[in-house]
Enzyme design. Structure first.
Site, PDB file in Angstrom:
ATOM      1  CG  ASP A 139     -26.483 -45.249  19.814  1.00 53.63           C
ATOM      2  OD1 ASP A 139     -26.189 -46.476  19.650  1.00 53.63           O
ATOM      3  OD2 ASP A 139     -25.892 -44.372  19.635  1.00 53.63           O
ATOM      4  CG  ASP A 443     -22.514 -35.948   9.312  1.00 54.41           C
ATOM      5  OD1 ASP A 443     -21.513 -35.070   9.474  1.00 54.41           O
ATOM      6  OD2 ASP A 443     -23.569 -35.980   9.498  1.00 54.41           O
TER       7      ASP A 443
END
Ligand SMILES: *[C@@H]1O[C@H](CO)[C@@H](O)[C@H](O)[C@H]1NC(C)=O
Ligand SMILES: *[C@@H]1O[C@H](CO)[C@@H](O)[C@H](O)[C@H]1NC(C)=O
Length: 729
Positions: A139, A443
């Site tokens: 990222d 998540d």
């Protein structure tokens, strides 16, 4: 049932559940009688201590309620055992392809050498290499990480055959060579040392280039490096996809002539004007890019610092998905998050033994553990929003036949087009498809929605751990991490994704409650803070808030407190903690509640009122030399001037003042007789002081760089002084 229907896994109940349930019922009686005492013995209007009494009643109501919630995960834990040997009896060609996603976000906090060790450990799984594809999502879009992965793609040609030949474990070269100074596993010593040299040379090259911050010009001639042009930054760059090893290619072979897994570097497009949605955004980009390249039916998602410590993990996980009888229902398989470098006495409470041995198996009983963002195998389809249906048949051959139709270049270009900033606009990505956006614990919420769509999950914790990560080694890092977790889980609780709302009628009540064990972490901060401060201040003032020792009500307090802690101690020891580890954990439990969770609840509320925005702090995986030494000696690390430390210092100081003041008051006016009504408060205050001993040490005695900075000491001292003086007058 025929041969082919042999179960690939079995499930066992925890022992001694009847005894536990009886104990829990007796605790409930105790809790209710405390409530009854509070309700019937409150000081009247105008009497001293009425407000303090009401507050403590509220705190005890909360604690009792929260205790009931936590019973969901202790009620009936179950344990899963797999039989990979039965899987091996099947035709290897029948087994599905697996895509492995590794996420990294910052080449400084997460050193590339650590990242590629994780990547290499998964490439070396004991599984047909042509069925494995490993993706690294970077990222930061850093050429340094790309360089490290490029090095790793060459090193893999030596490392993979070495691992398989000698069956070495663990297969992360960094972990393998750091733990062992001598050859083992029946290796030929010269081969072992040349492997070690090869690794160390590579590590040196990577480390020096990372230090330099740029790659040498001559490297740019290699494929892939030309993607980086000057002016690109981590927040502003085009999409990059590079297939470093193409597993379909006949020429990608290791030194023994065996096939290699596919290895892909990916950095999704980043532009300052587009929100990137943190790790969830990166996972969604991975799901799409991989669907173009390998499109395996099973995916594994890992944090970059969690290397594989067990080369059989893929097979263990497949035992669940491929089970003829029950595999059909299973959407994901979660491994626990275990930390490699927790010291023996677990100073910062990161052994997580109780989570992994009791609480997650407790979830499993109700329909499955939450998805915790790492160490988790999913069916690709469920990540893409698939609803459960009894008639659904997974296509296990998916991705196997996509042989050589397209060249790597074409695949790269197509994958790039799927990871641009605008691709997700006007789509369901981040909502119904993929990981969910707009929450710091994307998540958990994703896992919960999967369960609400009808899928089960399973939890497996083999004795040789599957994945090992790096725990924070300073107090500040650890508190910040817990702040993020508590905040995210509390946000879920308050949102439309609240387990009680989203899960109503879809998942069992036990599972809804189990989610709330973490969802309600943050609100625990207020009653805990109250309990740590108010009874002590009342002690200073001579106001009694608890029954006398001779009163029968005393028994309920004694029973509940002792019962809870003795049970907690036994549970913790049974799960493998040490006695000192348990004591340290009690301290961390207080520190987390008074700081991390307090910040968690405050910032959630501010966000609800739209006063502040969401952020995402990456926990650093490196620390300096002195600090590591202190960590290994179990010495708490303060050092920075965090406002969290002011709270910790102030609570510690305040209790010290109150203990001294309270005892003095007794000696002066009451003698030993005055002790009776205040006995519990003295005990409580004394325990708080005892558990904070290392804090006093850091405040007054220690001189090293990890002790309290002067400003923090000054502020906490001043604050505690002020509050005590105000109470006295
Ligand atoms: C990691 O694997 C090694 C063997 O490779 C084993 O000795 C060790 O116990 C494992 N660690 C954990 C925490 O299970
Ligand atoms: C834990 O990790 C830190 C940071 O990587 C390292 O400095 C330290 O030596 C490790 N400690 C142990 C006990 O493994």
């Amino acid at each position: 049932m025929g041969e082919s229907y042999e179960a690939l896994f079995e499930t066992k109940q925890a022992k001694g559940r009847l005894a536990y349930k009886l104990f829990a019922c007796s605790m409930l009686v105790g809790i209710c009688s405390i409530w009854l005492y509070r309700a019937t013995h409150a000081p009247g209007w105008g009497e001293e201590g009425r407000w303090a009494w009401m507050g403590i009643f509220a705190a005890e109501l909360w604690f009792g309620f929260y205790w009931i919630i936590t019973q969901s995960v202790r009620w009936n834990p179950i344990y899963r055992f797999t039989h990979p040997e039965k899987l091996s009896q099947r035709d290897e060609a029948e087994l599905p392809n697996v895509d492995i996603f590794v996420c990294t976000a910052d080449p400084i906090a997460e050193p590339p050498i650590l990242v590629i060790s994780t990547v290499l450990s998964t490439m070396a799984y004991n599984y047909s290499p042509e069925k494995l594809s490993v993706y690294l999502s970077d990222d930061a879009g850093s050429i340094l990480t790309f360089y490290a992965l490029w090095e790793a793609s060459h090193f893999a040609k030596h490392w993979l055959p070495f691992c398989k030949k000698y069956n070495v474990e663990p297969r992360s070269p960094a972990a393998y060579f750091s733990k062992l100074c001598n050859p083992r596993d029946a290796c030929i010593p010269t081969e072992w040392s040349s492997m070690k040299n090869l690794y160390e040379e590579m590590a040196d090259r990577i480390d020096s280039i990372v230090m330099l911050g740029k790659i040498p010009e001559e490297l740019r001639a290699n494929k892939g490096f030309s993607e980086w042009s000057s002016g690109m930054t981590s927040r502003n760059h085009p999409p990059i996809v590079q297939i470093l090893i193409d597993g379909r290619d006949q020429c990608s072979i290791d030194n023994d002539g065996n096939a290699l897994p596919t290895l892909v570097y990916m950095a999704r497009e980043k532009r300052p004007q587009h929100h990137h949605n943190f790790k969830a955004g990166s996972m969604n980009a991975l799901i799409r890019a991989s669907s173009e390249i390998s499109d395996s039916p099973i995916t594994l998602n890992l944090d970059c610092d969690m290397y594989s410590n067990n080369s059989e993990s893929v097979r263990h996980a497949l035992c669940f998905f491929l089970d003829e009888d029950k595999g059909q229902d299973i959407g994901f398989v979660q491994y626990p998050q275990i930390f490699d470098n927790v010291t023996k006495n677990d100073l910062y409470g990161y052994s997580f033994n109780v989570f992994t041995e009791v609480e997650f198996p407790g979830f499993d009983n109700w329909g499955g553990p939450p998805y915790i963002g790492t160490g988790c195998f999913h069916r690709r389809e469920i990540l893409c929003g698939k609803k459960y249906s009894k008639d659904y048949k997974e296509d296990w051959k998916r991705g196997i036949d996509r042989k050589t139709a397209k060249s790597a270049c074409i695949l790269e270009e197509r994958a790039k087009s799927l990871i641009t900033c605008t691709y997700e606009h006007n789509t369901q990505w981040g909502q119904e498809i993929g990981l969910k956006y707009d929450c710091p614990v994307e998540d958990v919420i994703t896992g919960l929605s999967i369960q609400c769509r009808g899928w089960k999950s399973v939890y497996i914790s083999p004795s040789r751990k599957a994945f090992l990560g790096v725990a924070p080694t300073t107090l500040a890092q650890s508190l910040v991490q817990f702040k993020r977790w508590s905040e995210g889980n509390f946000q879920i609780f308050l949102s439309k994704y609240c387990p009680f709302i989203l899960g109503r009628g879809k998942i069992k009540l036990g599972l809804q409650m189990a989610y709330c064990v973490y969802g309600l972490w943050a609100p625990n901060s207020l009653p805990t803070l109250y309990y740590l401060v108010i009874p002590s201040l009342c002690l200073l003032k001579g106001i009694s808030l608890f029954p006398k020792i001779t009163s029968p009500w005393f028994m309920s307090f004694a029973y509940v407190t002792i019962g809870k802690h003795v049970y907690g101690l036994v549970e913790s020891l049974q799960c493998g903690d040490t006695l000192a580890g348990w004591w340290n954990f009690q301290r961390m439990w207080i520190l987390r509640r008074t700081t991390s969770f307090l910040y968690g609840i405050t910032s959630t509320i501010l966000k609800l009122l739209r006063i502040s925005e969401m952020g995402f702090a990456i926990t650093a995986k490196v620390s300096d030399g002195d600090a590591s030494k202190r960590y290994e000696q179990d010495v708490l690390e303060f050092g920075s001037s965090s406002s969290m430390f002011v709270i910790i210092g102030a609570v510690a100081m305040l209790n010290l003042f109150c203990l001294v003041g309270g005892l003095q008051r007794l000696v002066v006016d009451g003698g030993i007789m005055g002790l009776e009504p205040l006995f519990i408060q003295i005990l409580l205050c004394g325990l708080v002081v005892a558990i904070h001993l290392p804090i006093y040490e850091a405040l007054f005695i220690r001189k090293d760089k990890g002790s309290f900075p002067f400003s923090v000491t000054f502020l906490s001292f001043g604050f505690a002084m002020l509050v005590s003086l105000l109470t006295m007058v």
